[in-house]
Design a protein around this motif. Structure first.
Motif, mmCIF file in Angstrom:
data_model
loop_
_atom_site.group_PDB
_atom_site.id
_atom_site.type_symbol
_atom_site.label_atom_id
_atom_site.label_comp_id
_atom_site.label_asym_id
_atom_site.label_seq_id
_atom_site.Cartn_x
_atom_site.Cartn_y
_atom_site.Cartn_z
ATOM 1 N N ALA A 169 34.983 32.277 37.598
ATOM 2 C CA ALA A 169 35.426 33.429 37.666
ATOM 3 C C ALA A 169 34.929 34.199 36.408
ATOM 4 C CB ALA A 169 36.928 33.485 37.649
ATOM 5 N N GLY A 170 34.704 33.428 35.131
ATOM 6 C CA GLY A 170 34.375 34.093 33.807
ATOM 7 C C GLY A 170 32.935 34.446 33.964
ATOM 8 N N LEU A 171 32.140 33.893 34.691
ATOM 9 C CA LEU A 171 30.663 34.161 35.067
ATOM 10 C C LEU A 171 30.476 35.568 35.838
ATOM 11 C CD1 LEU A 171 27.571 33.751 34.498
ATOM 12 C CD2 LEU A 171 27.621 31.957 36.410
ATOM 13 N N ALA A 172 31.283 35.240 36.916
ATOM 14 C CA ALA A 172 31.340 36.368 37.985
ATOM 15 C C ALA A 172 31.998 37.595 37.173
ATOM 16 C CB ALA A 172 32.399 35.814 39.004
ATOM 17 N N GLN A 173 32.791 37.657 36.378
ATOM 18 C CA GLN A 173 33.457 38.521 35.629
ATOM 19 C C GLN A 173 32.071 39.415 34.765
ATOM 20 O OE1 GLN A 173 36.737 37.018 34.256
ATOM 21 N NE2 GLN A 173 38.012 37.824 36.106
ATOM 22 N N LYS A 174 31.761 38.479 34.092
ATOM 23 C CA LYS A 174 30.611 38.881 33.015
ATOM 24 C C LYS A 174 29.374 39.481 33.712
ATOM 25 C CE LYS A 174 27.536 37.262 29.591
ATOM 26 N NZ LYS A 174 26.913 35.906 28.706
ATOM 27 N N LEU A 175 29.002 39.074 34.806
ATOM 28 C CA LEU A 175 27.778 39.705 35.644
ATOM 29 C C LEU A 175 28.157 41.111 36.055
ATOM 30 C CD1 LEU A 175 26.857 36.730 37.987
ATOM 31 C CD2 LEU A 175 25.790 37.542 35.923
ATOM 32 N N ARG A 176 29.552 41.516 35.988
ATOM 33 C CA ARG A 176 30.148 42.813 36.307
ATOM 34 C C ARG A 176 30.302 43.824 35.108
ATOM 35 N NH1 ARG A 176 28.142 41.204 40.573
ATOM 36 N NH2 ARG A 176 29.390 41.501 42.714
ATOM 37 N N ALA A 177 30.330 42.973 33.926
ATOM 38 C CA ALA A 177 30.766 43.663 32.645
ATOM 39 C C ALA A 177 29.641 44.176 31.690
ATOM 40 C CB ALA A 177 31.865 42.768 31.965
ATOM 41 N N GLU A 211 42.767 43.866 37.747
ATOM 42 C CA GLU A 211 42.064 42.645 38.132
ATOM 43 C C GLU A 211 41.169 43.002 39.316
ATOM 44 O OE1 GLU A 211 44.851 39.519 39.132
ATOM 45 O OE2 GLU A 211 45.577 39.333 37.278
ATOM 46 N N PHE A 212 40.267 42.013 39.575
ATOM 47 C CA PHE A 212 39.237 42.459 40.457
ATOM 48 C C PHE A 212 40.033 42.218 41.842
ATOM 49 C CE2 PHE A 212 34.507 40.944 39.210
ATOM 50 C CZ PHE A 212 34.757 41.675 38.131
ATOM 51 N N THR A 213 39.635 42.950 42.732
ATOM 52 C CA THR A 213 40.365 42.793 44.014
ATOM 53 C C THR A 213 39.759 41.444 44.724
ATOM 54 O OG1 THR A 213 38.559 43.848 45.476
ATOM 55 C CG2 THR A 213 40.251 45.114 44.598
ATOM 56 N N ARG A 214 40.500 40.858 45.801
ATOM 57 C CA ARG A 214 39.776 39.734 46.274
ATOM 58 C C ARG A 214 38.095 39.766 46.554
ATOM 59 N NH1 ARG A 214 42.140 34.755 48.627
ATOM 60 N NH2 ARG A 214 41.000 33.829 50.351
ATOM 61 N N GLU A 215 37.972 40.882 47.067
ATOM 62 C CA GLU A 215 36.493 40.831 48.025
ATOM 63 C C GLU A 215 35.600 41.086 46.668
ATOM 64 O OE1 GLU A 215 35.381 39.949 50.701
ATOM 65 O OE2 GLU A 215 37.764 39.715 51.056
ATOM 66 N N GLU A 216 36.071 41.811 45.851
ATOM 67 C CA GLU A 216 35.243 42.227 44.744
ATOM 68 C C GLU A 216 35.070 40.613 43.963
ATOM 69 O OE1 GLU A 216 36.484 46.684 42.913
ATOM 70 O OE2 GLU A 216 37.582 44.716 42.356
ATOM 71 N N MET A 217 35.869 40.030 43.745
ATOM 72 C CA MET A 217 35.766 38.435 43.198
ATOM 73 C C MET A 217 34.883 37.871 43.952
ATOM 74 S SD MET A 217 36.149 36.686 40.770
ATOM 75 C CE MET A 217 37.500 36.794 39.609
ATOM 76 N N LYS A 248 29.705 34.977 44.608
ATOM 77 C CA LYS A 248 28.276 34.790 45.189
ATOM 78 C C LYS A 248 27.031 35.137 44.284
ATOM 79 C CE LYS A 248 29.949 35.879 49.917
ATOM 80 N NZ LYS A 248 29.694 36.770 50.943
ATOM 81 N N ASP A 249 27.208 35.825 43.386
ATOM 82 C CA ASP A 249 26.231 36.186 42.617
ATOM 83 C C ASP A 249 25.956 35.195 41.590
ATOM 84 O OD1 ASP A 249 25.587 38.486 43.903
ATOM 85 O OD2 ASP A 249 26.486 39.792 42.505
ATOM 86 N N ALA A 250 27.302 34.873 41.233
ATOM 87 C CA ALA A 250 27.320 33.688 40.155
ATOM 88 C C ALA A 250 26.628 32.316 40.677
ATOM 89 C CB ALA A 250 28.742 33.437 39.742
ATOM 90 N N VAL A 251 26.887 31.983 41.910
ATOM 91 C CA VAL A 251 26.574 31.149 42.515
ATOM 92 C C VAL A 251 24.986 31.101 42.733
ATOM 93 C CG1 VAL A 251 26.209 29.390 44.435
ATOM 94 C CG2 VAL A 251 28.505 30.315 43.704
ATOM 95 N N GLN A 311 31.315 28.516 54.531
ATOM 96 C CA GLN A 311 29.965 28.316 54.128
ATOM 97 C C GLN A 311 29.393 29.227 53.104
ATOM 98 O OE1 GLN A 311 28.202 27.256 57.995
ATOM 99 N NE2 GLN A 311 29.083 25.267 57.872
ATOM 100 N N GLU A 312 30.163 29.863 52.292
ATOM 101 C CA GLU A 312 29.549 30.946 51.392
ATOM 102 C C GLU A 312 29.477 30.210 49.958
ATOM 103 O OE1 GLU A 312 31.727 34.659 53.735
ATOM 104 O OE2 GLU A 312 32.663 33.845 51.619
ATOM 105 N N LEU A 313 29.871 29.041 49.782
ATOM 106 C CA LEU A 313 29.728 28.494 48.702
ATOM 107 C C LEU A 313 28.580 27.519 48.061
ATOM 108 C CD1 LEU A 313 32.076 28.493 46.108
ATOM 109 C CD2 LEU A 313 32.768 26.208 46.925
ATOM 110 N N ASN A 314 28.354 26.726 48.834
ATOM 111 C CA ASN A 314 27.149 25.921 48.575
ATOM 112 C C ASN A 314 27.024 25.198 47.175
ATOM 113 O OD1 ASN A 314 25.830 26.263 51.153
ATOM 114 N ND2 ASN A 314 25.243 28.217 50.690
ATOM 115 N N LEU A 315 28.018 24.724 46.786
ATOM 116 C CA LEU A 315 28.149 24.358 45.230
ATOM 117 C C LEU A 315 29.257 23.046 45.367
ATOM 118 C CD1 LEU A 315 27.297 25.666 42.454
ATOM 119 C CD2 LEU A 315 29.563 26.269 42.552
#
Length: 575
Positions: A110-118, A237-243, A248-251, A282-286
């Motif tokens: 989640a930290g990477l995901a948030q950083k990509l938006r900051a 906080e991010f909404t669930r869909e924002e997160m 997905k971008d982080a993956v 099947q949105e993770l692939n991780l």
């Protein structure tokens, strides 16, 4: 790299007259039995490669085959092609290097995901540059909108003192701002954020945190460790869909650097629920190994469920806990046995009481959960080892694989205790090359002999799973591989490496990013090497990182990343 597909349809064959002897029933029976025992064809065969398997039984091969997402054969090209069928995909690696899919053993999803938006503050060389980047972001936002950013590091500035908020507050007066330090253990906020949070001169330090104040007793805007929560609680906080979108971008970013998995070092129940939902869809692939954050309600929930492994076709594991013993070196929050050399009245911060670590460790042992505790300073590490030892005395368990996350600064008396207690030091090689410029000022010369002491630990018989701690460091796992074998930065400094006696061999560095993370997550039977029976997770590189000169390692590019035998990244250009 050539990927070819066999032609479909009817093939013409020459008519051959069979000798009468060949039509004998016994002969036909033998042929039928042979056909029945022939193995099923592979879905994918990789040939003409230099494959480093990370499997000691067969460390280097030229080909392997995949069926139903798993490796079914490893060995010679001649043998692998015997598994070719009508629909088998053939991947000619054209002599390139293939390694097992890399796994970051300590990072923050989640930290990477948030950083990509900051606002990205990595690489800023001064407070002025930080302020300018935030001001640019503010121009396009309605007044009152929160602005977050991450990546500043005062140790990289000409003035290495912590900043004060005046310049930030003057440039961005109409937006509350919270900027997280590169290590995540300090925050920098402006006056608008302090007003919203009610942070004033009379606000007291929370347990495990410190509010920096000026000579008049006013907050400077810098909050250390748990003090960040005073303002952080007010950030939307991010909404669930924002997160979901940001994850997905982080993956995608992880895949582009050859990562097929990560160990998420402290996730909330809400985020774990989202991870599982993404895996189901099947949105993770991780390969995601989750450490549950230190929240009593969440721990009760997951301990009642019991450990869960390999969920959703090997995408999610929930069987570990993440605790915090101390802070970080960069913000002088790491707990030391003796004072900081450059701050003689400071020995750092303990973020958790030793009894709390012991209690959770004991509960984890009884519930079958691994417990992993952040510890950076020598006092922090000793506190954790002592707590683990007491818990193990109360609830003995074979093969518990408890971990210390970071284990950066160790007293020499504590180095052998990891092996003695069965505790894994989970370390991030890139932290050494980031910290080496200033760590001597913090510790003085003597304590540096126990700093980032990889070889000293390996010689005791432990394994060291490697990682990046992203978004603290860059996502690229080859940075940590290079740091492990060179103990140098990207400019090949210092000559010969920083305390070079602690370098890893290339073989151990590869293990530290593949089979050792798998072992440290109870996944070694499923992941971590190119071995028959394991998931077909692998990476193709444009250089042989096991043989090229050290100074060329960081120039290596990922050509393709495969998870379960399917390409999740292909290309030579990153964005």
């Amino acid at each position: 790299m050539r990927l070819s597909f066999p032609a479909r349809g009817i093939r013409l064959a020459a008519v051959v007259l069979l000798a009468p002897a060949l039509l004998h029933p016994a002969s036909l029976s033998a042929q039928g039995a042979q056909a029945q025992t022939a193995p099923a064809p592979a879905d994918l065969i990789v040939t003409n490669a230099r494959v480093y398997t990370a499997d000691d039984a067969r460390p280097l091969v030229e080909a392997f085959a995949v069926r139903d997402g798993r490796i079914v054969f490893v060995g010679s090209q001649r043998e692998a092609t015997m598994l070719k069928g009508a629909s088998t995909r053939m991947l000619d690696a054209e002599g390139r290097t293939i390694i097992p899919g890399m796994v970051d053993a300590h990072a923050h999803f989640a930290g990477l995901a948030q950083k990509l938006r900051a606002v990205d503050l990595v690489g800023t060389r001064s407070l002025d540059e930080v302020v300018a980047r935030v001001a640019e972001k503010a121009r396009n936002l309605p007044k009152g909108t929160w602005i977050t950013g991450r990546g500043w590091d005062q140790n990289a500035w000409a003035d290495t003192r912590f900043p004060t908020h005046e310049a930030l507050s003057a440039a961005i007066p109409d937006h509350p701002v919270m900027l997280t330090r590169v290590d995540g253990h300090a925050g920098f906020v402006n006056a608008a954020a302090m007003r919203l949070a009610g942070l004033t001169r009379i606000t007291k330090d929370p347990d495990g945190g410190k509010i920096l104040k000026d000579a008049q007793g006013n907050p400077t805007g810098v909050l250390i460790d748990r003090a960040q929560g005073i303002v952080g609680a007010k950030v939307p906080e991010f909404t669930r869909e924002e997160m979901r979108s940001a994850l997905k971008d982080a993956v995608a970013r992880m895949h582009s650097f050859g990562l097929v998995g990560m160990h998420d070092a402290g996730a909330s129940r809400a985020n774990i629920d989202l991870f599982e939902d993404m895996a189901q869809k099947q949105e993770l692939n991780l390969r995601l190994y989750v450490m549950i954050g230190d929240d009593s309600a969440a721990l009760r929930h997951y301990f009642a469920q019991g450990p869960r492994s390999g969920l959703y076709n090997g995408q999610v594991w929930v069987r570990a806990v993440k605790l915090y013993a101390d802070g970080a070196m960069g913000s002088r929050g790491a707990a030391l046995l003796e004072p900081y050399s450059d701050d003689p009245n400071n020995t750092g911060l303990l973020l958790s009481a030793p009894q709390h670590i012991q209690d959770v460790a004991e509960a984890g042992l009884r519930a079958g959960f691994q417990v992993n505790t952040h510890a950076i300073g020598d006092r922090g590490n000793r506190v954790v080892l002592d707590a683990y030892e007491k818990a193990l005395g109360l609830a003995p368990r074979v093969d518990h694989r408890f971990r210390v996350e970071h284990a950066q600064i160790l007293h020499y008396d504590d180095i052998p205790r990891f092996a003695q207690l069965g505790v894994i030091p989970s370390m991030q090689a890139s932290h050494q090359t980031s910290d080496m410029y200033w760590i001597g000022k913090r510790l003085g010369p003597t304590r540096l002999y126990g700093a980032y002491a990889w070889q000293s630990l390996l010689q005791t018989g432990v394994v060291i799973p490697n990682g990046s701690d992203f978004p603290v460091e860059e996502v690229n796992p080859l940075i940590s591989f290079h740091a492990a074998i060179a103990r140098q930065d990207g400019r090949d400094w210092p000559a010969g490496g920083w305390y070079p006696e602690q370098k890893m061999s290339r073989e151990d560095a590869l293990r530290s990013m593949t089979i050792w993370p798998a072992y440290s997550g109870f996944q070694e039977k499923e992941l971590g090497s190119i071995t028959p029976g394991k998931y077909a997770d692998f990476v193709m590189l444009d250089q042989d990182i096991m043989r090229v000169p050290v100074e060329l390692v960081l120039k290596t590019k990922v050509l393709a990343t495969y998870v379960g035998g399917k390409a999740v990244y292909e290309g030579t250009v990153r964005h």
